[in-house]
Motif scaffolding. Structure first.
Motif, PDB file in Angstrom:
ATOM      1  N   ALA A 126      11.924 -18.871 -17.217  1.00 27.15           N
ATOM      2  CA  ALA A 126      13.383 -18.831 -17.092  1.00 27.15           C
ATOM      3  C   ALA A 126      13.920 -20.115 -16.470  1.00 27.15           C
ATOM      4  O   ALA A 126      14.937 -20.659 -16.931  1.00 27.15           O
ATOM      5  CB  ALA A 126      13.811 -17.618 -16.263  1.00 27.15           C
ATOM      6  N   ALA A 127      13.244 -20.631 -15.461  1.00 25.92           N
ATOM      7  CA  ALA A 127      13.694 -21.862 -14.812  1.00 25.92           C
ATOM      8  C   ALA A 127      13.574 -23.054 -15.763  1.00 25.92           C
ATOM      9  O   ALA A 127      14.466 -23.908 -15.815  1.00 25.92           O
ATOM     10  CB  ALA A 127      12.882 -22.118 -13.540  1.00 25.92           C
ATOM     11  N   VAL A 128      12.498 -23.102 -16.526  1.00 23.89           N
ATOM     12  CA  VAL A 128      12.292 -24.203 -17.473  1.00 23.89           C
ATOM     13  C   VAL A 128      13.347 -24.161 -18.576  1.00 23.89           C
ATOM     14  O   VAL A 128      13.968 -25.175 -18.891  1.00 23.89           O
ATOM     15  CB  VAL A 128      10.860 -24.166 -18.061  1.00 23.89           C
ATOM     16  CG1 VAL A 128      10.725 -25.102 -19.250  1.00 23.89           C
ATOM     17  CG2 VAL A 128       9.842 -24.529 -16.987  1.00 23.89           C
ATOM     18  N   THR A 129      13.569 -22.989 -19.160  1.00 24.52           N
ATOM     19  CA  THR A 129      14.567 -22.907 -20.228  1.00 24.52           C
ATOM     20  C   THR A 129      15.963 -23.195 -19.686  1.00 24.52           C
ATOM     21  O   THR A 129      16.765 -23.832 -20.372  1.00 24.52           O
ATOM     22  CB  THR A 129      14.529 -21.544 -20.951  1.00 24.52           C
ATOM     23  OG1 THR A 129      14.688 -20.494 -20.006  1.00 24.52           O
ATOM     24  CG2 THR A 129      13.222 -21.356 -21.709  1.00 24.52           C
ATOM     25  N   ALA A 130      16.254 -22.770 -18.451  1.00 24.74           N
ATOM     26  CA  ALA A 130      17.559 -23.069 -17.858  1.00 24.74           C
ATOM     27  C   ALA A 130      17.728 -24.582 -17.672  1.00 24.74           C
ATOM     28  O   ALA A 130      18.790 -25.131 -17.975  1.00 24.74           O
ATOM     29  CB  ALA A 130      17.709 -22.351 -16.524  1.00 24.74           C
ATOM     30  N   GLU A 131      16.677 -25.240 -17.191  1.00 20.36           N
ATOM     31  CA  GLU A 131      16.743 -26.696 -17.015  1.00 20.36           C
ATOM     32  C   GLU A 131      16.989 -27.396 -18.349  1.00 20.36           C
ATOM     33  O   GLU A 131      17.850 -28.277 -18.457  1.00 20.36           O
ATOM     34  CB  GLU A 131      15.444 -27.230 -16.397  1.00 20.36           C
ATOM     35  CG  GLU A 131      15.415 -28.742 -16.299  1.00 20.36           C
ATOM     36  CD  GLU A 131      14.064 -29.338 -15.945  1.00 20.36           C
ATOM     37  OE1 GLU A 131      13.918 -30.567 -16.126  1.00 20.36           O
ATOM     38  OE2 GLU A 131      13.176 -28.608 -15.474  1.00 20.36           O
ATOM     39  N   LEU A 132      16.252 -26.977 -19.366  1.00 17.82           N
ATOM     40  CA  LEU A 132      16.392 -27.617 -20.684  1.00 17.82           C
ATOM     41  C   LEU A 132      17.751 -27.327 -21.305  1.00 17.82           C
ATOM     42  O   LEU A 132      18.339 -28.186 -21.957  1.00 17.82           O
ATOM     43  CB  LEU A 132      15.244 -27.170 -21.603  1.00 17.82           C
ATOM     44  CG  LEU A 132      13.844 -27.585 -21.140  1.00 17.82           C
ATOM     45  CD1 LEU A 132      12.787 -27.045 -22.082  1.00 17.82           C
ATOM     46  CD2 LEU A 132      13.728 -29.100 -20.991  1.00 17.82           C
ATOM     47  N   ARG A 133      18.255 -26.117 -21.111  1.00 21.07           N
ATOM     48  CA  ARG A 133      19.607 -25.794 -21.636  1.00 21.07           C
ATOM     49  C   ARG A 133      20.675 -26.596 -20.915  1.00 21.07           C
ATOM     50  O   ARG A 133      21.619 -27.086 -21.547  1.00 21.07           O
ATOM     51  CB  ARG A 133      19.859 -24.290 -21.514  1.00 21.07           C
ATOM     52  CG  ARG A 133      19.136 -23.502 -22.566  1.00 21.07           C
ATOM     53  CD  ARG A 133      19.527 -22.029 -22.574  1.00 21.07           C
ATOM     54  NE  ARG A 133      18.772 -21.343 -23.602  1.00 21.07           N
ATOM     55  CZ  ARG A 133      17.932 -20.333 -23.382  1.00 21.07           C
ATOM     56  NH1 ARG A 133      17.775 -19.863 -22.157  1.00 21.07           N
ATOM     57  NH2 ARG A 133      17.278 -19.790 -24.373  1.00 21.07           N
ATOM     58  N   ASN A 134      20.549 -26.706 -19.596  1.00 18.31           N
ATOM     59  CA  ASN A 134      21.518 -27.492 -18.821  1.00 18.31           C
ATOM     60  C   ASN A 134      21.506 -28.952 -19.242  1.00 18.31           C
ATOM     61  O   ASN A 134      22.535 -29.629 -19.187  1.00 18.31           O
ATOM     62  CB  ASN A 134      21.237 -27.365 -17.329  1.00 18.31           C
ATOM     63  CG  ASN A 134      21.617 -25.995 -16.779  1.00 18.31           C
ATOM     64  OD1 ASN A 134      22.423 -25.270 -17.375  1.00 18.31           O
ATOM     65  ND2 ASN A 134      21.018 -25.629 -15.665  1.00 18.31           N
ATOM     66  N   ALA A 135      20.356 -29.433 -19.658  1.00 19.68           N
ATOM     67  CA  ALA A 135      20.251 -30.815 -20.118  1.00 19.68           C
ATOM     68  C   ALA A 135      20.694 -30.969 -21.581  1.00 19.68           C
ATOM     69  O   ALA A 135      20.782 -32.070 -22.104  1.00 19.68           O
ATOM     70  CB  ALA A 135      18.801 -31.299 -19.972  1.00 19.68           C
ATOM     71  N   GLY A 136      20.934 -29.822 -22.257  1.00 18.52           N
ATOM     72  CA  GLY A 136      21.388 -29.848 -23.637  1.00 18.52           C
ATOM     73  C   GLY A 136      20.299 -30.150 -24.655  1.00 18.52           C
ATOM     74  O   GLY A 136      20.573 -30.597 -25.746  1.00 18.52           O
ATOM     75  N   VAL A 137      19.056 -29.863 -24.279  1.00 14.37           N
ATOM     76  CA  VAL A 137      17.949 -30.187 -25.187  1.00 14.37           C
ATOM     77  C   VAL A 137      17.191 -28.969 -25.683  1.00 14.37           C
ATOM     78  O   VAL A 137      16.219 -29.101 -26.407  1.00 14.37           O
ATOM     79  CB  VAL A 137      16.955 -31.173 -24.507  1.00 14.37           C
ATOM     80  CG1 VAL A 137      17.627 -32.510 -24.257  1.00 14.37           C
ATOM     81  CG2 VAL A 137      16.380 -30.593 -23.232  1.00 14.37           C
ATOM     82  N   TYR A 138      17.656 -27.786 -25.331  1.00 23.36           N
ATOM     83  CA  TYR A 138      16.969 -26.567 -25.777  1.00 23.36           C
ATOM     84  C   TYR A 138      17.974 -25.495 -26.108  1.00 23.36           C
ATOM     85  O   TYR A 138      18.925 -25.281 -25.449  1.00 23.36           O
ATOM     86  CB  TYR A 138      16.004 -26.075 -24.689  1.00 23.36           C
ATOM     87  CG  TYR A 138      15.174 -24.880 -25.096  1.00 23.36           C
ATOM     88  CD1 TYR A 138      14.103 -25.028 -25.957  1.00 23.36           C
ATOM     89  CD2 TYR A 138      15.462 -23.610 -24.590  1.00 23.36           C
ATOM     90  CE1 TYR A 138      13.322 -23.920 -26.321  1.00 23.36           C
ATOM     91  CE2 TYR A 138      14.684 -22.519 -24.952  1.00 23.36           C
ATOM     92  CZ  TYR A 138      13.623 -22.670 -25.819  1.00 23.36           C
ATOM     93  OH  TYR A 138      12.856 -21.590 -26.174  1.00 23.36           O
TER      94      TYR A 138
END
Length: 136
Positions: free
Chosen positions: A124-136
């Motif tokens: 969840a933390a990894v996907t949140a980081e990637l979504r916040n960065a706009g790359v996932y």
């Protein structure tokens, strides 16, 4: 004296029989164990990478041992508080080998698959980081 030796032999025989019986699994247990999918994280990871059909691996997925070396390192870095950005940059954990590489978009998907297989509590933390960065 005979009674002591006989008693000791019977006790020893009972222990041997008890130990041997305790190690055997019932047939139902063996059947159900083989029917369940593998809990091996490398097997899960490589299966999910194959299923994802990443563009970077259109001509073939890297050897499981090469590619599978990354997720445990990613999980360790995440446990130490590092981000995916750090792992792929200063951490030196970008998924590539001597004769294979991974496009950036696929690398993000790969890290999610690796975390899902090796340290699912961090997904969840990894996907949140990637979504916040706009790359996932």
């Amino acid at each position: 004296m005979r009674r002591t030796v006989t008693a000791a032999c019977l006790l020893l025989a009972g222990l041997v029989t008890g130990c041997a019986g305790g190690q055997q699994e019932p047939a139902a247990s063996k059947a159900s164990a083989s029917a369940t999918p593998s809990a091996d994280p490398l097997a899960k990871f490589t299966r999910e990478v194959d299923d994802a059909q990443l563009e970077s691996y259109a001509t073939g997925v890297p050897v499981a041992d090469d590619l599978g070396a990354f997720p445990p390192q990613w999980c360790k870095a995440l446990a130490e508080g590092h981000s995916v950005e750090w792992m792929f940059g200063a951490g030196g954990l970008y998924p590539m080998g001597l004769d294979w590489g991974t496009k950036k978009a696929d690398a993000y998907q790969l890290v999610v698959l690796g975390v899902r297989a090796y340290c699912p509590g961090r997904e969840a933390a990894v996907t949140a980081e990637l979504r916040n960065a706009g790359v996932y």
